[in-house]
Write a protein that holds these residues in place. Structure first.
Motif, PDB file in Angstrom:
ATOM      1  N   UNK A 119      17.029  -1.098   3.519  1.00 25.69           N
ATOM      2  CA  UNK A 119      15.674  -0.757   3.953  1.00 25.69           C
ATOM      3  C   UNK A 119      15.279  -1.612   5.156  1.00 25.69           C
ATOM      4  N   UNK A 120      15.017  -0.974   6.303  1.00 23.69           N
ATOM      5  CA  UNK A 120      14.669  -1.708   7.518  1.00 23.69           C
ATOM      6  C   UNK A 120      13.165  -1.738   7.766  1.00 23.69           C
ATOM      7  N   UNK A 121      12.371  -1.213   6.830  1.00 28.57           N
ATOM      8  CA  UNK A 121      10.923  -1.129   7.045  1.00 28.57           C
ATOM      9  C   UNK A 121      10.278  -2.513   7.039  1.00 28.57           C
ATOM     10  N   UNK A 122       9.473  -2.789   8.035  1.00 29.09           N
ATOM     11  CA  UNK A 122       8.655  -3.994   8.099  1.00 29.09           C
ATOM     12  C   UNK A 122       7.242  -3.578   8.506  1.00 29.09           C
ATOM     13  N   UNK A 123       6.230  -4.355   8.150  1.00 30.46           N
ATOM     14  CA  UNK A 123       4.847  -3.924   8.397  1.00 30.46           C
ATOM     15  C   UNK A 123       4.449  -3.973   9.869  1.00 30.46           C
ATOM     16  N   UNK A 124       3.446  -3.165  10.187  1.00 22.05           N
ATOM     17  CA  UNK A 124       2.813  -3.178  11.502  1.00 22.05           C
ATOM     18  C   UNK A 124       1.635  -4.141  11.466  1.00 22.05           C
ATOM     19  N   UNK A 125       1.337  -4.760  12.598  1.00 21.15           N
ATOM     20  CA  UNK A 125       0.282  -5.771  12.654  1.00 21.15           C
ATOM     21  C   UNK A 125      -0.652  -5.534  13.838  1.00 21.15           C
ATOM     22  N   UNK A 126      -1.850  -6.083  13.732  1.00 21.55           N
ATOM     23  CA  UNK A 126      -2.778  -6.193  14.858  1.00 21.55           C
ATOM     24  C   UNK A 126      -2.931  -7.669  15.184  1.00 21.55           C
ATOM     25  N   UNK A 127      -2.875  -7.999  16.476  1.00 23.41           N
ATOM     26  CA  UNK A 127      -2.907  -9.401  16.885  1.00 23.41           C
ATOM     27  C   UNK A 127      -3.923  -9.575  18.003  1.00 23.41           C
ATOM     28  N   UNK A 128      -4.753 -10.614  17.863  1.00 24.30           N
ATOM     29  CA  UNK A 128      -5.741 -10.947  18.888  1.00 24.30           C
ATOM     30  C   UNK A 128      -5.397 -12.306  19.497  1.00 24.30           C
ATOM     31  N   UNK A 133      -4.825 -17.707  18.125  1.00 24.85           N
ATOM     32  CA  UNK A 133      -4.264 -16.397  17.820  1.00 24.85           C
ATOM     33  C   UNK A 133      -4.730 -15.973  16.444  1.00 24.85           C
ATOM     34  N   UNK A 134      -4.988 -14.677  16.292  1.00 24.61           N
ATOM     35  CA  UNK A 134      -5.380 -14.137  14.997  1.00 24.61           C
ATOM     36  C   UNK A 134      -4.490 -12.950  14.671  1.00 24.61           C
ATOM     37  N   UNK A 135      -4.224 -12.755  13.386  1.00 22.67           N
ATOM     38  CA  UNK A 135      -3.278 -11.714  12.980  1.00 22.67           C
ATOM     39  C   UNK A 135      -3.726 -11.061  11.681  1.00 22.67           C
ATOM     40  N   UNK A 136      -3.423  -9.772  11.570  1.00 22.81           N
ATOM     41  CA  UNK A 136      -3.676  -9.044  10.330  1.00 22.81           C
ATOM     42  C   UNK A 136      -2.627  -7.950  10.179  1.00 22.81           C
ATOM     43  N   UNK A 137      -2.276  -7.645   8.948  1.00 24.39           N
ATOM     44  CA  UNK A 137      -1.361  -6.539   8.696  1.00 24.39           C
ATOM     45  C   UNK A 137      -2.124  -5.224   8.727  1.00 24.39           C
ATOM     46  N   UNK A 138      -1.527  -4.197   9.306  1.00 24.37           N
ATOM     47  CA  UNK A 138      -2.111  -2.866   9.329  1.00 24.37           C
ATOM     48  C   UNK A 138      -1.693  -2.091   8.078  1.00 24.37           C
ATOM     49  N   UNK A 139      -2.502  -1.098   7.707  1.00 25.47           N
ATOM     50  CA  UNK A 139      -2.142  -0.246   6.579  1.00 25.47           C
ATOM     51  C   UNK A 139      -1.059   0.749   6.973  1.00 25.47           C
ATOM     52  N   UNK A 140      -0.983   1.071   8.268  1.00 26.82           N
ATOM     53  CA  UNK A 140       0.021   2.019   8.742  1.00 26.82           C
ATOM     54  C   UNK A 140       0.082   1.952  10.260  1.00 26.82           C
ATOM     55  N   UNK A 141       1.146   2.484  10.841  1.00 28.21           N
ATOM     56  CA  UNK A 141       1.220   2.610  12.292  1.00 28.21           C
ATOM     57  C   UNK A 141       0.095   3.520  12.768  1.00 28.21           C
ATOM     58  N   UNK A 142      -0.534   3.131  13.863  1.00 32.93           N
ATOM     59  CA  UNK A 142      -1.631   3.913  14.411  1.00 32.93           C
ATOM     60  C   UNK A 142      -2.978   3.612  13.787  1.00 32.93           C
ATOM     61  N   UNK A 143      -3.021   2.686  12.828  1.00 34.45           N
ATOM     62  CA  UNK A 143      -4.282   2.310  12.176  1.00 34.45           C
ATOM     63  C   UNK A 143      -4.515   0.818  12.365  1.00 34.45           C
ATOM     64  N   UNK A 144      -5.120   0.410  13.486  1.00 35.85           N
ATOM     65  CA  UNK A 144      -5.334  -1.021  13.742  1.00 35.85           C
ATOM     66  C   UNK A 144      -6.182  -1.666  12.658  1.00 35.85           C
ATOM     67  N   UNK A 145      -5.928  -2.929  12.396  1.00 31.56           N
ATOM     68  CA  UNK A 145      -6.736  -3.685  11.438  1.00 31.56           C
ATOM     69  C   UNK A 145      -8.154  -3.842  11.978  1.00 31.56           C
ATOM     70  N   UNK A 146      -9.122  -3.844  11.094  1.00 27.98           N
ATOM     71  CA  UNK A 146     -10.522  -3.943  11.505  1.00 27.98           C
ATOM     72  C   UNK A 146     -11.004  -5.383  11.602  1.00 27.98           C
ATOM     73  N   UNK A 147     -10.229  -6.323  11.076  1.00 32.30           N
ATOM     74  CA  UNK A 147     -10.593  -7.747  11.151  1.00 32.30           C
ATOM     75  C   UNK A 147      -9.337  -8.568  10.923  1.00 32.30           C
TER      76      UNK A 147
END
Length: 332
Positions: free
Chosen positions: A111-120, A10-24
């Motif tokens: 504050x309930x904000x948590x980051x969005x992620x891309x997962x492979x 499994x691979x994971x990265x944090x996104x900069x924002x919702x709707x903006x998938x990580x590039x690597x």
């Protein structure tokens, strides 16, 4: 030739924002045990009265997306996972040694904000990717001197397969890296509101959930949003005691108590595990432990007590748990 279930990670990265998938990916992580990677599973609903004795129609109402990923406790990856679940992190330099950083993770009262992620994920050559994912739950556990296991559950909005899910090059590979184990762990424990005392334990479990749920809208079987509920944390700590003071404290409030209380008795715990210069320290100060009288056994053997709390408590000013991770990552 059949697919080989060995070839999965499994691979994971944090996104900069919702709707903006990580590039690597940031980290590529080996899975543990079955390596359960859940891609997409449709919910099929059948509800017709046809005059037949069997169903003759079906439709897809909702499609759940996400991953269930059990891994070892690799210190660099832990920071990303804890930030994904708890959301709040403060980082400072760790002492005068140079190159080490202390990351303190807490739950914000407001504050309930948590980051969005891309997962492979992959199963040999077949790949799946989820985007706009959130960490929904984490279970941290160890038994005896076995390595820590981190079971993480993700919920996501988007899913793709095959060529569209191919993992880009990049990311730090965790295979072969050192992970945390209980060897040399430090545990201090209190059942009834007194001071923490050093204790020996045989098992530790901490489950934390943000109650992340997919929200579905007309027009697509995929979720259109993720909602978050109240933070929930629960723990089980197993000890082999020389007396039943812990049981007595849990129902009377003190070791020499004789009368059952009608009030909640709150305790606390602190658990610290290390691997070289890296460490993970977990502490909670309002823990309503419940302790059951142990069962007898004609075969004899040591008594085990499970100190269990179904909900860690916070205050108006501070969350119910503080987790401090020390490693060589400068920021999360």
């Amino acid at each position: 030739m059949s697919l080989n279930k060995l070839i999965s990670n499994l691979a994971i990265a944090e996104q900069t924002a919702q709707g903006t998938p990580a590039t690597a990916p940031t980290y590529i992580v080996p899975l543990v045990g079955s390596g359960a990677v859940a891609g997409v599973s449709p919910t099929v609903t059948i509800d017709e009265e046809t005059g037949q004795t069997y169903a003759i129609n079906a439709y897809v109402e909702e499609v759940a997306t996400g991953f269930d990923a059990p891994t070892r406790a690799y210190p660099p990856v832990l920071g990303l996972l804890l930030k994904g679940l708890l959301g709040t992190v403060k980082t400072t330099a760790a002492g005068d040694t140079g190159g080490l950083y202390k990351h303190v993770f807490t739950v914000s009262p407001t504050d309930m904000a948590t980051p969005w992620c891309t997962i492979w994920g992959n199963m040999e050559s077949d790949e799946v990717k989820t985007t706009d994912a959130k960490v929904g739950a984490i279970k941290i556990s160890f038994e005896g001197n076995k390595p820590l296991e981190i079971a993480t559950t993700y919920a996501a909005l988007g899913a793709s397969f095959g060529a569209d899910a191919a993992r880009p090059k990049g990311g730090t590979e965790m295979a072969g890296m050192k992970y945390l184990t209980p060897n040399g762990c430090e545990v201090s424990l209190d059942v009834a509101g007194a001071s923490l005392e050093a204790r020996k334990i045989t098992k530790f479990e901490l489950e934390m959930s943000r109650n992340v749920n997919p929200e579905y809208f007309s027009g697509s079987p995929l979720p259109g949003d993720l909602s978050m509920g109240k933070f929930e944390g629960k723990t089980t700590i197993t000890v082999k005691p020389s007396n039943l003071d812990d049981f007595r404290k849990s129902i009377t409030g003190k070791a020499d108590g004789t009368t059952v209380l009608g009030d909640v008795v709150e305790g606390a715990f602190k658990v610290k595990v290390k691997q070289g210069d890296a460490s993970l320290e977990i502490e909670a100060s309002r823990v309503p432990f419940a302790v059951n009288w142990p069962e007898s056994d004609a075969g004899g053997g040591a008594v085990e007590l499970e100190l269990a709390a179904d909900n860690l408590l916070g205050t108006y000013e501070a969350g119910p748990i503080t987790i401090t991770l020390t490693n060589d990552v400068a920021s999360y």
